[in-house]
Design an enzyme around this catalytic site. Structure first.
Site, PDB file in Angstrom:
ATOM      1  N   LYS A 104       4.235   0.846  10.247  1.00 10.83           N
ATOM      2  CA  LYS A 104       4.390   2.098   9.496  1.00 10.83           C
ATOM      3  C   LYS A 104       3.967   3.303  10.336  1.00 10.83           C
ATOM      4  O   LYS A 104       4.563   4.370  10.238  1.00 10.83           O
ATOM      5  CB  LYS A 104       3.523   2.064   8.234  1.00 10.83           C
ATOM      6  CG  LYS A 104       4.160   1.314   7.080  1.00 10.83           C
ATOM      7  CD  LYS A 104       3.258   1.444   5.851  1.00 10.83           C
ATOM      8  CE  LYS A 104       3.432   0.260   4.917  1.00 10.83           C
ATOM      9  NZ  LYS A 104       2.292   0.037   4.062  1.00 10.83           N
TER      10      LYS A 104
ATOM     11  N   ARG B 109       5.104 -13.445   9.657  1.00 13.33           N
ATOM     12  CA  ARG B 109       5.831 -12.244   9.271  1.00 13.33           C
ATOM     13  C   ARG B 109       7.194 -12.193   9.945  1.00 13.33           C
ATOM     14  O   ARG B 109       7.439 -12.851  10.951  1.00 13.33           O
ATOM     15  CB  ARG B 109       5.015 -10.989   9.560  1.00 13.33           C
ATOM     16  CG  ARG B 109       4.778 -10.701  11.033  1.00 13.33           C
ATOM     17  CD  ARG B 109       3.705  -9.628  11.221  1.00 13.33           C
ATOM     18  NE  ARG B 109       4.121  -8.326  10.771  1.00 13.33           N
ATOM     19  CZ  ARG B 109       3.464  -7.594   9.853  1.00 13.33           C
ATOM     20  NH1 ARG B 109       2.376  -8.046   9.279  1.00 13.33           N
ATOM     21  NH2 ARG B 109       3.895  -6.413   9.515  1.00 13.33           N
TER      22      ARG B 109
ATOM     23  N   GLU C 151       0.872  -1.160   0.000  1.00 17.70           N
ATOM     24  CA  GLU C 151       0.000   0.000   0.000  1.00 17.70           C
ATOM     25  C   GLU C 151       0.920   1.223   0.000  1.00 17.70           C
ATOM     26  O   GLU C 151       1.777   1.340   0.875  1.00 17.70           O
ATOM     27  CB  GLU C 151      -0.866  -0.033   1.259  1.00 17.70           C
ATOM     28  CG  GLU C 151      -1.935   1.014   1.259  1.00 17.70           C
ATOM     29  CD  GLU C 151      -2.838   0.932   2.496  1.00 17.70           C
ATOM     30  OE1 GLU C 151      -2.758  -0.062   3.241  1.00 17.70           O
ATOM     31  OE2 GLU C 151      -3.606   1.888   2.672  1.00 17.70           O
TER      32      GLU C 151
END
Ligand code: ATP
Ligand code: MG
Length: 625
Positions: free
Chosen positions: A324, A314, A71
């Site tokens: 983020k 992850r 994104e």
């Protein structure tokens, strides 16, 4: 849990040969699909598109299609390096392609700055060629770079299809009602009163949503699945919401936007992705992913078989934050100097710090691919990958980071004049004679490390110290030490300032002891120190970086990560480097003997003018616990 890097020197040569790689569940899935020909009948329309447009194309020349779907709402970080490596390398090894897809369906947060940086970073990591390598059009540079917002028209068409098929409805409950009626783990949800609207009513209402006749938040489109499903994600998930926001690509064309859970499977399907790899948080979304694509395949909107989603654990790296939102906070509150601050775990930060694409890919590969979440990888493993890849390749050099002057008092006696200089040389790389020699001069005055001198030597200190007088009055001589690639010297004392701090160390040179000459070993020494000649040294700035957080899991247990910022994460020193580095180029890397790996800063280093070196990592692991 932490994983240690394997020992130095065992790095396998990068092979594109899948069989040579350690296997994992993703490889198994891909190999099985290839064996069974799961996707062998699929066709490729030359670009992303609906079922009929692909059906009219050629047999898909790509054996598998993967994607990396960031994104564009921030900079990529070390976790993304793993995802990038995983998707691009699997696609490459199995004769496929990997798409770079900007997942820009959210109108509010995306910016061109992020798109540019992401593209640049993926290329820098080494996937440039692969992006442009479309087996369907040999020789044509056709990067597989796509924007999810280009699929808005299709997504809306899919929404109308679901409505007409009685599989979606417009819900006008308030957000509070919807939340209350969703139920929870122990309690099934309650059907919305709007759930029984006819397809025709729903279609008319959806079009009113699209045409801007309803205010933001007044209604949503929901899939009609099962409000009692044990998987809450299957309790009529929202597909579209009303949001008046200008989108960077589609402007004000839309006032309704698809939800991520609806958009993402469609993006994969339009691009003919075969294996859609994501992190474990999305595991509970997979039933909806499958439900949606199956319905759209049945309706003839998409080509069968649809993509399949796979989840892996992850990457979490010790002492590093990858959210983020938190990274943005570090930048916006000026705890660091921007997104590319060399202490940041962003890929632009790691690059500026001096990490190479090769080291990051090796680290990603070694960190493993598992279905288990919550594993932590030591930061030491990242540094190990760096050392193993730089050690065999980068030039050596001498640098003095915290300089102290050393004066050789008998210089004129030995060489006839105080201004005489004695040329010295050293290999650029100890194992690569073909890389040649570095040249520099030894003179009467040289710069040494301040820490290489002690008035009174602590136990085990074999570098410079002056003659010592014992309690009984006996005097032992000062230490004998070799100036690396030069002569043996004997320390005679030091001149101090008023505070008692050494301002110059004094020594005498012992004749006929030069390195590489027959007499070199006539005097045995326990210490060898690095130095640069005061006459030909180049002034340089050294930026010494340390971990940004003092805790291995900075935000564990809801702790405020800002409270564990390391106040000493950056130390700046003004020192000297040997003359061979005067024209070092930005991003050139070196091993400074005894100090570690350094890189000429991408932004502030100016060859021949202002030398700035960032410490990437020390010579040895300093992360040991
Ligand atoms: P955030 O939630 O902080 O915004 P994100 O993970 O949602 O980050 P995206 O841009 O959506 O960021 O991620 C792009 C891809 O990178 C996704 O497929 C995601 O699963 C993957 N990814 C993100 N972080 C990691 C990580 N730590 N380890 C492995 N893959 C990751
Ligand atoms: Mg995300």
């Amino acid at each position: 849990m932490s994983s240690k890097p394997s020992s130095a020197g065992t790095t396998p040569a990068p092979a594109d040969n899948a069989a040579a790689k350690p296997s994992n569940f993703l490889r198994h899935a891909i190999e099985q699909d290839l064996e069974q020909g799961t996707y062998a009948q699929r066709r490729w329309g030359g670009q992303p598109g609906d079922g009929p447009s692909h059906a009219a194309g050629m047999p898909d020349p790509a054996k598998v299609r993967m994607r990396f779907p960031p994104e564009p709402n921030g900079y990529l970080h070390i976790g993304h390096a793993k995802s990038i490596w995983l998707n691009f390398s699997l696609a490459k090894e199995y004769g496929g392609v990997c798409h770079l897809r900007f997942d820009d369906t959210n109108p509010e947060k995306e910016e061109q700055e992020y798109v540019d940086s992401i593209r640049d970073t993926v290329r820098w990591l080494g996937w440039d060629h692969h992006l442009a390598d479309d087996p369907a059009r040999p020789g044509v540079a056709q990067p597989h770079e796509y924007f999810a917002s280009d699929y808005f028209d299709f997504m809306y068409r899919a929404a109308e299809y679901l409505v007409e098929a009685g599989l979606a409805y417009v819900d006008e409950q308030t957000p509070e009602e919807m939340r209350a009626n969703r139920g929870d783990f122990g309690k099934p949800g309650t059907d919305s009163p709007f759930r029984t609207r006819t397809p025709a009513e729903n279609l008319a209402r959806l079009r009113e949503m699209r045409d801007g006749q309803l205010p933001d938040g007044a209604a949503v489109l929901r899939a009609k699945i099962d409000m009692a499903s044990p998987n809450i994600n299957m309790r009529d998930p929202t597909l579209y919401r009303i949001r008046r926001a200008t989108h960077h690509n589609t402007g004000d064309k839309w006032c309704i936007y698809p939800m991520y859970t609806f958009a993402h499977p469609i993006e994969d399907a339009l691009e003919q992705i075969t294996h859609s790899v994501c992190t474990l948080e999305f595991e509970d979304q997979r039933p909806f992913y499958d439900w949606l694509l199956q319905k759209l395949c049945e309706g003839g909107l998409l080509q069968s078989p649809p993509p399949h989603q796979y989840e892996f654990g992850r990457l979490n790296v010790g002492h590093v934050i990858t959210s983020k939102r938190k990274l943005r906070q570090l930048v916006e509150e000026a705890h660091v100097n921007g997104w590319d601050d060399p202490r940041m775990p962003t890929l632009v930060g790691l690059r500026r710090r001096g990490y190479t694409a090769e080291a990051l890919n090796l680290f990603a590969e070694r960190s493993g691919v598992t279905k288990i979440g919550g594993a932590w990888t030591d930061y030491a493993a990242l540094e190990a990958a760096l050392r193993e890849t730089l050690d065999p390749a980068v030039p050596r050099a001498m640098a003095v980071i915290e300089p102290l002057k050393l004066v050789i008092d008998n210089w004129a006696d030995v060489f006839g004049s105080d201004t005489h200089v004695d040329p010295c040389q050293a290999p650029v790389h100890p194992h690569h004679p073909e890389m040649g020699q570095r040249h520099f001069n030894l003179g009467k005055e040289v710069w040494i490390e301040r820490t290489d001198y002690e008035d009174v030597p602590p136990k085990g200190f074999f570098r410079l110290f002056p003659p010592q007088t014992a309690a009984d009055g006996t005097v032992t001589p000062g230490s004998k030490v070799r100036l690396k690639y030069g002569y043996v010297i004997e320390c005679t004392g030091a001149i101090k300032d008023e505070a008692g701090r050494a301002i110059s160390v004094r020594a005498t040179l012992i004749k006929d002891t030069k390195s590489g000459t027959p007499g070199a070993d006539s005097v045995k020494v326990k210490g060898v120190i690095t130095w640069v000649g005061a006459g030909d040294a180049k002034a340089a700035e050294f930026r010494l970086y340390d971990r940004l957080f003092t805790e291995e899991q900075p935000d564990a247990g809801g702790r405020d990560f800002l409270s564990v910022i390391n106040p000493n994460s950056l130390t700046v020193e003004q020192g000297y480097v040997e003359p061979s580095l005067a024209n070092a180029q930005p991003e050139e890397r070196f091993q400074f003997e005894r100090h570690g790996y350094f890189v000429a800063d991408r932004h502030d280093h100016q060859p021949g003018a202002k030398l700035v070196f960032n410490r990437i990592a020390g010579l040895k692991d300093s992360w040991g616990k």
